[in-house]
Design a protein around this motif. Structure first.
Motif, PDB file in Angstrom:
ATOM      1  N   MET A  92       0.836  -1.197   0.000  1.00 27.16           N
ATOM      2  CA  MET A  92       0.000   0.000   0.000  1.00 27.16           C
ATOM      3  C   MET A  92       0.870   1.245   0.000  1.00 27.16           C
ATOM      4  SD  MET A  92      -3.161  -0.750   2.585  1.00 27.16           S
ATOM      5  CE  MET A  92      -4.312  -2.091   2.276  1.00 27.16           C
ATOM      6  N   LEU A  93       0.369   2.309  -0.615  1.00 25.98           N
ATOM      7  CA  LEU A  93       1.103   3.561  -0.675  1.00 25.98           C
ATOM      8  C   LEU A  93       0.873   4.377   0.592  1.00 25.98           C
ATOM      9  CD1 LEU A  93       0.288   4.542  -4.374  1.00 25.98           C
ATOM     10  CD2 LEU A  93       2.371   3.486  -3.510  1.00 25.98           C
ATOM     11  N   GLU A  94       1.859   5.161   0.953  1.00 25.11           N
ATOM     12  CA  GLU A  94       1.754   6.038   2.113  1.00 25.11           C
ATOM     13  C   GLU A  94       0.850   7.220   1.767  1.00 25.11           C
ATOM     14  OE1 GLU A  94       1.670   7.964   5.410  1.00 25.11           O
ATOM     15  OE2 GLU A  94       2.679   6.017   5.310  1.00 25.11           O
ATOM     16  N   LEU A  95      -0.172   7.425   2.597  1.00 23.92           N
ATOM     17  CA  LEU A  95      -1.205   8.413   2.304  1.00 23.92           C
ATOM     18  C   LEU A  95      -0.652   9.824   2.153  1.00 23.92           C
ATOM     19  CD1 LEU A  95      -4.276   8.299   1.948  1.00 23.92           C
ATOM     20  CD2 LEU A  95      -4.495   8.965   4.341  1.00 23.92           C
ATOM     21  N   HIS A  96       0.326  10.168   2.956  1.00 25.30           N
ATOM     22  CA  HIS A  96       0.848  11.536   2.945  1.00 25.30           C
ATOM     23  C   HIS A  96       2.169  11.647   2.185  1.00 25.30           C
ATOM     24  CE1 HIS A  96      -2.259  12.925   5.685  1.00 25.30           C
ATOM     25  NE2 HIS A  96      -2.034  11.838   6.413  1.00 25.30           N
ATOM     26  N   SER A  97       2.465  10.677   1.337  1.00 21.57           N
ATOM     27  CA  SER A  97       3.702  10.756   0.556  1.00 21.57           C
ATOM     28  C   SER A  97       3.587  11.873  -0.480  1.00 21.57           C
ATOM     29  CB  SER A  97       3.978   9.421  -0.129  1.00 21.57           C
ATOM     30  OG  SER A  97       2.900   9.073  -0.979  1.00 21.57           O
ATOM     31  N   PRO A  98       4.648  12.682  -0.625  1.00 26.93           N
ATOM     32  CA  PRO A  98       4.602  13.816  -1.559  1.00 26.93           C
ATOM     33  C   PRO A  98       4.892  13.380  -2.993  1.00 26.93           C
ATOM     34  CG  PRO A  98       6.703  13.767  -0.440  1.00 26.93           C
ATOM     35  CD  PRO A  98       5.898  12.639   0.141  1.00 26.93           C
ATOM     36  N   PHE A  99       4.498  14.218  -3.935  1.00 32.00           N
ATOM     37  CA  PHE A  99       4.880  14.007  -5.324  1.00 32.00           C
ATOM     38  C   PHE A  99       6.314  14.485  -5.529  1.00 32.00           C
ATOM     39  CE2 PHE A  99       0.314  13.857  -5.646  1.00 32.00           C
ATOM     40  CZ  PHE A  99       0.087  12.903  -6.630  1.00 32.00           C
ATOM     41  N   SER A 100       7.002  13.830  -6.445  1.00 29.85           N
ATOM     42  CA  SER A 100       8.395  14.203  -6.713  1.00 29.85           C
ATOM     43  C   SER A 100       8.470  15.200  -7.864  1.00 29.85           C
ATOM     44  CB  SER A 100       9.219  12.959  -7.069  1.00 29.85           C
ATOM     45  OG  SER A 100       9.157  12.011  -6.031  1.00 29.85           O
ATOM     46  N   ALA A 102       1.952  19.104  -1.965  1.00 28.74           N
ATOM     47  CA  ALA A 102       1.028  18.204  -2.674  1.00 28.74           C
ATOM     48  C   ALA A 102       1.339  16.755  -2.326  1.00 28.74           C
ATOM     49  CB  ALA A 102       1.139  18.424  -4.173  1.00 28.74           C
ATOM     50  N   THR A 103       0.336  16.027  -1.848  1.00 26.45           N
ATOM     51  CA  THR A 103       0.519  14.637  -1.437  1.00 26.45           C
ATOM     52  C   THR A 103      -0.449  13.728  -2.180  1.00 26.45           C
ATOM     53  OG1 THR A 103      -1.093  14.740   0.357  1.00 26.45           O
ATOM     54  CG2 THR A 103       1.184  15.415   0.874  1.00 26.45           C
ATOM     55  N   LEU A 104      -0.254  12.444  -1.974  1.00 25.44           N
ATOM     56  CA  LEU A 104      -1.143  11.457  -2.570  1.00 25.44           C
ATOM     57  C   LEU A 104      -2.572  11.644  -2.055  1.00 25.44           C
ATOM     58  CD1 LEU A 104      -1.342   8.985  -4.407  1.00 25.44           C
ATOM     59  CD2 LEU A 104      -0.780   7.567  -2.436  1.00 25.44           C
ATOM     60  N   LEU A 105      -2.716  12.007  -0.789  1.00 28.50           N
ATOM     61  CA  LEU A 105      -4.039  12.257  -0.229  1.00 28.50           C
ATOM     62  C   LEU A 105      -4.742  13.380  -0.980  1.00 28.50           C
ATOM     63  CD1 LEU A 105      -6.241  11.869   1.898  1.00 28.50           C
ATOM     64  CD2 LEU A 105      -4.960  13.408   3.410  1.00 28.50           C
ATOM     65  N   ASP A 106      -4.009  14.433  -1.305  1.00 27.39           N
ATOM     66  CA  ASP A 106      -4.595  15.539  -2.070  1.00 27.39           C
ATOM     67  C   ASP A 106      -5.109  15.046  -3.422  1.00 27.39           C
ATOM     68  OD1 ASP A 106      -3.927  17.451  -0.097  1.00 27.39           O
ATOM     69  OD2 ASP A 106      -1.882  17.546  -0.876  1.00 27.39           O
ATOM     70  N   ALA A 107      -4.321  14.200  -4.059  1.00 26.26           N
ATOM     71  CA  ALA A 107      -4.717  13.675  -5.369  1.00 26.26           C
ATOM     72  C   ALA A 107      -5.981  12.836  -5.256  1.00 26.26           C
ATOM     73  CB  ALA A 107      -3.577  12.847  -5.973  1.00 26.26           C
TER      74      ALA A 107
END
Length: 252
Positions: free
Chosen positions: A1-9, A16-21
């Motif tokens: 599973m991906l980390e919810l608050h991982s940022p975009f590179s 901007a994080t995966l949660l935002d997306a």
């Protein structure tokens, strides 16, 4: 599973994080595609307390022949057969379908589908595509979101959903209206999905074994290259589907 608050590179917006997306992409849970994915998750949630739920399905798998596998399947098949047949080895296959009272047609799509075989002996990352049409699951779990005309009901409230557990071998039509479904099967609450499924498995093992046997033989035949024979023996609609050619597009 991906980390919810991982940022975009490699973006100038560091926050901007995966949660935002996900919040941007899937804010409308009532949209048909998103609602369908949510329904699959709800069924997963109903069954995930059972240790027999395959680890393979701890996240959603696009294009797999089933949405989940549950239970021990058919333990009395040979070890060689189980090693080559994912659904037999890992449990009863489940496919989830959803509809909503806010939909134009309140019905469930039960059409045979193509899919992928996820087997350890296939080296490709997404397994092997099955280009023949069949209902590959052993059960359909049908989820109906009881929205009102104003679409004001909360889709996150499980009291606004009802579920139907239907053995695949009993399905004869490609679609079924909700009104017709109610005449044949009892609507159940989210909390009753697992007990209802367990009860059907215990009480109808004969039909289930026969249907699973046909599914797994069809998969094994296809993966072994006997595609035409698999079509003829187990996938009656496959030949008609295969003959439908897509017209090539001409660039102007």
């Amino acid at each position: 599973m991906l980390e919810l608050h991982s940022p975009f590179s490699n973006t100038r917006i560091a926050s901007a994080t995966l949660l935002d997306a996900w919040q941007w992409c899937y804010a409308d849970l009532k949209a048909p595609t998103t609602r369908g994915n949510l329904a699959e998750y709800l069924v997963y949630l109903a069954l995930c307390s059972d240790r027999t739920l395959a680890e393979h399905y701890k996240t959603r798998k696009d294009w797999d022949v089933v949405d989940l596998t549950y239970g021990r399947g058919v333990p009395d098949f040979s070890a060689d057969f189980q090693a080559h047949c994912h659904s037999t080895r890992y449990g009863w296959g489940i496919e989830v379908k959803s509809t909503s009272s806010g939909s134009k047609n309140v019905q469930f799509d039960l059409e045979p589908r193509q899919g992928y075989v996820w087997n350890n002996y296939i080296s490709k990352p997404y397994g092997k595509a099955i280009e023949i049409y069949r209902r590959w699951s052993d059960f359909f779990i049908l989820a109906h979101f009881k929205d009102d005309e104003q679409e004001t009901r909360d889709i996150r409230d499980l009291n606004n959903w009802e579920f139907f557990v239907v053995p695949t071998w009993a399905i004869e039509q490609n679609t079924i209206q909700l009104s017709s479904l109610r005449k044949k099967y009892a609507a159940i609450h989210f909390s009753e999905v697992k007990p209802a499924l367990d009860l059907l498995i215990q009480g109808d093992v004969g039909h289930l074994k026969l249907y699973k046997l046909k599914n797994d033989i069809a998969k094994k035949m296809y993966c072994s290259g006997n595609i035409e024979l698999a079509q003829k023996m187990f996938c009656l609609r496959a030949a008609k589907k295969a003959r439908k050619k897509i017209k090539p597009t001409v660039n102007s």
